[in-house]
Design a protein around this motif. Sequence first.
Motif, mmCIF file in Angstrom:
data_model
loop_
_atom_site.group_PDB
_atom_site.id
_atom_site.type_symbol
_atom_site.label_atom_id
_atom_site.label_comp_id
_atom_site.label_asym_id
_atom_site.label_seq_id
_atom_site.Cartn_x
_atom_site.Cartn_y
_atom_site.Cartn_z
ATOM 1 N N ALA A 200 0.824 -1.219 0.000
ATOM 2 C CA ALA A 200 0.000 0.000 0.000
ATOM 3 C C ALA A 200 0.852 1.260 0.000
ATOM 4 O O ALA A 200 0.382 2.326 -0.401
ATOM 5 C CB ALA A 200 -0.938 0.003 1.210
ATOM 6 N N PHE A 201 2.100 1.165 0.450
ATOM 7 C CA PHE A 201 2.972 2.337 0.434
ATOM 8 C C PHE A 201 3.282 2.775 -0.995
ATOM 9 O O PHE A 201 3.632 3.933 -1.232
ATOM 10 C CB PHE A 201 4.279 2.032 1.164
ATOM 11 C CG PHE A 201 4.102 1.777 2.632
ATOM 12 C CD1 PHE A 201 3.324 2.610 3.415
ATOM 13 C CD2 PHE A 201 4.697 0.689 3.241
ATOM 14 C CE1 PHE A 201 3.151 2.377 4.767
ATOM 15 C CE2 PHE A 201 4.543 0.443 4.599
ATOM 16 C CZ PHE A 201 3.765 1.294 5.360
ATOM 17 N N ASP A 202 3.175 1.878 -1.955
ATOM 18 C CA ASP A 202 3.410 2.222 -3.357
ATOM 19 C C ASP A 202 2.118 2.569 -4.083
ATOM 20 O O ASP A 202 2.064 3.526 -4.850
ATOM 21 C CB ASP A 202 4.096 1.059 -4.077
ATOM 22 C CG ASP A 202 5.517 0.837 -3.598
ATOM 23 O OD1 ASP A 202 6.222 1.828 -3.373
ATOM 24 O OD2 ASP A 202 5.921 -0.329 -3.442
ATOM 25 N N THR A 203 1.071 1.786 -3.867
ATOM 26 C CA THR A 203 -0.157 1.960 -4.645
ATOM 27 C C THR A 203 -1.040 3.086 -4.121
ATOM 28 O O THR A 203 -1.765 3.709 -4.891
ATOM 29 C CB THR A 203 -0.950 0.644 -4.655
ATOM 30 O OG1 THR A 203 -1.188 0.220 -3.302
ATOM 31 C CG2 THR A 203 -0.165 -0.452 -5.366
ATOM 32 N N ASN A 204 -1.015 3.353 -2.820
ATOM 33 C CA ASN A 204 -1.842 4.411 -2.235
ATOM 34 C C ASN A 204 -0.983 5.319 -1.358
ATOM 35 O O ASN A 204 -1.297 5.559 -0.194
ATOM 36 C CB ASN A 204 -2.986 3.807 -1.407
ATOM 37 C CG ASN A 204 -3.955 3.016 -2.247
ATOM 38 O OD1 ASN A 204 -4.526 3.520 -3.202
ATOM 39 N ND2 ASN A 204 -4.140 1.756 -1.900
ATOM 40 N N LEU A 205 0.091 5.827 -1.924
ATOM 41 C CA LEU A 205 1.083 6.557 -1.143
ATOM 42 C C LEU A 205 0.485 7.781 -0.458
ATOM 43 O O LEU A 205 0.642 7.962 0.754
ATOM 44 C CB LEU A 205 2.241 6.961 -2.056
ATOM 45 C CG LEU A 205 3.454 7.630 -1.414
ATOM 46 C CD1 LEU A 205 4.717 7.274 -2.172
ATOM 47 C CD2 LEU A 205 3.307 9.145 -1.376
ATOM 48 N N LYS A 206 -0.187 8.624 -1.198
ATOM 49 C CA LYS A 206 -0.694 9.873 -0.621
ATOM 50 C C LYS A 206 -1.765 9.610 0.425
ATOM 51 O O LYS A 206 -1.798 10.266 1.472
ATOM 52 C CB LYS A 206 -1.243 10.768 -1.734
ATOM 53 C CG LYS A 206 -0.185 11.281 -2.694
ATOM 54 C CD LYS A 206 -0.790 12.230 -3.710
ATOM 55 C CE LYS A 206 0.258 12.764 -4.664
ATOM 56 N NZ LYS A 206 -0.313 13.712 -5.648
ATOM 57 N N ARG A 207 -2.640 8.660 0.146
ATOM 58 C CA ARG A 207 -3.709 8.359 1.101
ATOM 59 C C ARG A 207 -3.134 7.816 2.401
ATOM 60 O O ARG A 207 -3.527 8.247 3.495
ATOM 61 C CB ARG A 207 -4.675 7.348 0.486
ATOM 62 C CG ARG A 207 -5.835 6.961 1.410
ATOM 63 C CD ARG A 207 -6.562 5.761 0.852
ATOM 64 N NE ARG A 207 -7.072 6.009 -0.480
ATOM 65 C CZ ARG A 207 -7.425 5.053 -1.331
ATOM 66 N NH1 ARG A 207 -7.280 3.784 -0.995
ATOM 67 N NH2 ARG A 207 -7.902 5.356 -2.515
ATOM 68 N N VAL A 208 -2.212 6.876 2.297
ATOM 69 C CA VAL A 208 -1.611 6.291 3.496
ATOM 70 C C VAL A 208 -0.805 7.334 4.254
ATOM 71 O O VAL A 208 -0.839 7.399 5.490
ATOM 72 C CB VAL A 208 -0.735 5.077 3.108
ATOM 73 C CG1 VAL A 208 0.005 4.538 4.319
ATOM 74 C CG2 VAL A 208 -1.591 3.982 2.493
ATOM 75 N N ARG A 209 -0.087 8.168 3.513
ATOM 76 C CA ARG A 209 0.738 9.204 4.157
ATOM 77 C C ARG A 209 -0.131 10.187 4.943
ATOM 78 O O ARG A 209 0.183 10.522 6.097
ATOM 79 C CB ARG A 209 1.541 9.940 3.081
ATOM 80 C CG ARG A 209 2.474 11.026 3.596
ATOM 81 C CD ARG A 209 3.750 10.445 4.169
ATOM 82 N NE ARG A 209 4.722 11.494 4.447
ATOM 83 C CZ ARG A 209 5.728 11.820 3.649
ATOM 84 N NH1 ARG A 209 5.914 11.149 2.514
ATOM 85 N NH2 ARG A 209 6.573 12.760 3.966
ATOM 86 N N PHE A 210 -1.212 10.645 4.358
ATOM 87 C CA PHE A 210 -2.053 11.608 5.058
ATOM 88 C C PHE A 210 -2.823 10.944 6.200
ATOM 89 O O PHE A 210 -3.013 11.544 7.260
ATOM 90 C CB PHE A 210 -3.026 12.272 4.083
ATOM 91 C CG PHE A 210 -3.831 13.385 4.696
ATOM 92 C CD1 PHE A 210 -3.247 14.612 4.949
ATOM 93 C CD2 PHE A 210 -5.159 13.203 5.038
ATOM 94 C CE1 PHE A 210 -3.973 15.643 5.526
ATOM 95 C CE2 PHE A 210 -5.898 14.218 5.610
ATOM 96 C CZ PHE A 210 -5.299 15.444 5.858
#
Length: 522
Positions: A200-210
């Motif tokens: 998920a750190f690659d596929t949904n980077l911005k969502r996971v980060r926020f």
Amino acid sequence: MQSTLNAAINYHQLNFQWKSQKPISRKFKTSPKILPLTNSLRTSINYEPEEGLDKVPGSPGSEPNSVLRLPVVIRQSGRVSRYIYEGNSLKLVSLDGGAGSFSLDFEDAFRKLVRVSGFGIKDFFIPKQVPENYMGYVKWKFLHRVFSSALQVLATQAMFRAIGIGYSRSLPSAAALNWVLKDGLGRLSRCIYTASLASAFDTNLKRVRFTTSVLFSLSIGIELLTPTFPQYFLLLATLANIAKQISLACYLATGSAVHRSFAIADNIGEVSAKAQIQTVSFDNLGLMLAALLNMLFKNNQRLLAGLPFFVYPIFSAIDLFGIYQGLQHVHLQTLTKDRLEIILNSWIDFGHVPSPAEVSKEEGIDFLWTKNNELWPIRIGCLNTNSEIPKLSMMAMQSLTSEDYYFVCMESSCREWTRIKPRGILLCLREGSGTADVIMGLLQACYIRKALLFSSMWETAVEDKDVSDLVFKEWFKLIDDSKQSAKRDLSTLNDQMGSLGWALKHILLSTEEQARYSFVDD
């Protein structure tokens, strides 16, 4: 020689002895005229024309044919200088205020000092070669790091008060034990979280980060509550540290991808180094802000104790707003299923490939998971055996050959947990399928979805157990037409995507999207 030339403020004068027997000045006098090189030089160094560029400072009374402007301009530390040849000597003449003039007034000197200082600060914080959106990212990062650092200082002070540090009745051994326990449990949770969400750190980077940034902000709020409930210190501190460790894991896992998006000249080492400088500098400003607040209220202990609860909602809101806006300036060039789907829809509807900046704007952060609510959503994976498989999907699997590396079929609606999953389109990939197969399969699925949206008969055909021969015929015709369209567009599509900077070597897929089927020829 370059360090010697740049040592003087105005110009350097170098004497060269030439082996030619004829005087050098005669050669220049016979030249027809001075070459008009100023326009090309301004373009090549991105230098805005300033006063004095078309004049040679330091030789106002010289004859035009006695001075030769050489096509070499040096720009360093905010100064712009140019080589000229006058008489029998080579000079480096400043173009930003006159080389031989010492009558500069205070205002000009101050303006020049500010400009040189600005260039120096920029060189210290900003890498040499980065895209235009990098400056916007750094500005919002400044806002985020300053207020986040100030909140962490206030939260640490609150935890020290909760365990009794500084009071005679405190038990240092018990305080140390509580501190070690909460750190150990937090790191254990960090390992579990990182292992479960690796892709998920690659596929949904911005969502996971926020999302983890919101979690980090909540953890600071929990730490601020520890002085109010000191008897539950271990519980509250452990919960807060678990959230902090999860956020730290996400920050470290996604940082390299963010830096790579700015390294347009493959200078990821420089970008990462400058990012560390920015983080340390901005965090120190946050420490100074927290120290200033403590100094202002040091004479009133009641106000000092209530200060964190007053500033927490304000600082947290500014912190999260800075993170959100900063992520908007991150334009990732890697391809995921969602980004590729945005590109393919734009290609089908408008006939052009959007840039990473355009896709980033449309992709957004999707913090509330509001995407994929459209009709006929496309999913990559395998058929869900827990729900009823449409007859059209079984027919699609029966028609597979050894030359097919994917197939496209329909999915019926089903209930998942508390929500109903709508009917959609499924792309199943075979073992050994490459990037071209994924792009072509998803392009074919997008063509199919566009056709399904214009016909209402397919809404009932998915759920019907008894499908007519006409529906079968129309479905396989749609499959064949969409596949031919995908084959026709694939080459041109790849060329345009590559020219815009998209990384076509790999497509990043989640764990569920990485599922593959094997073909068995019985």
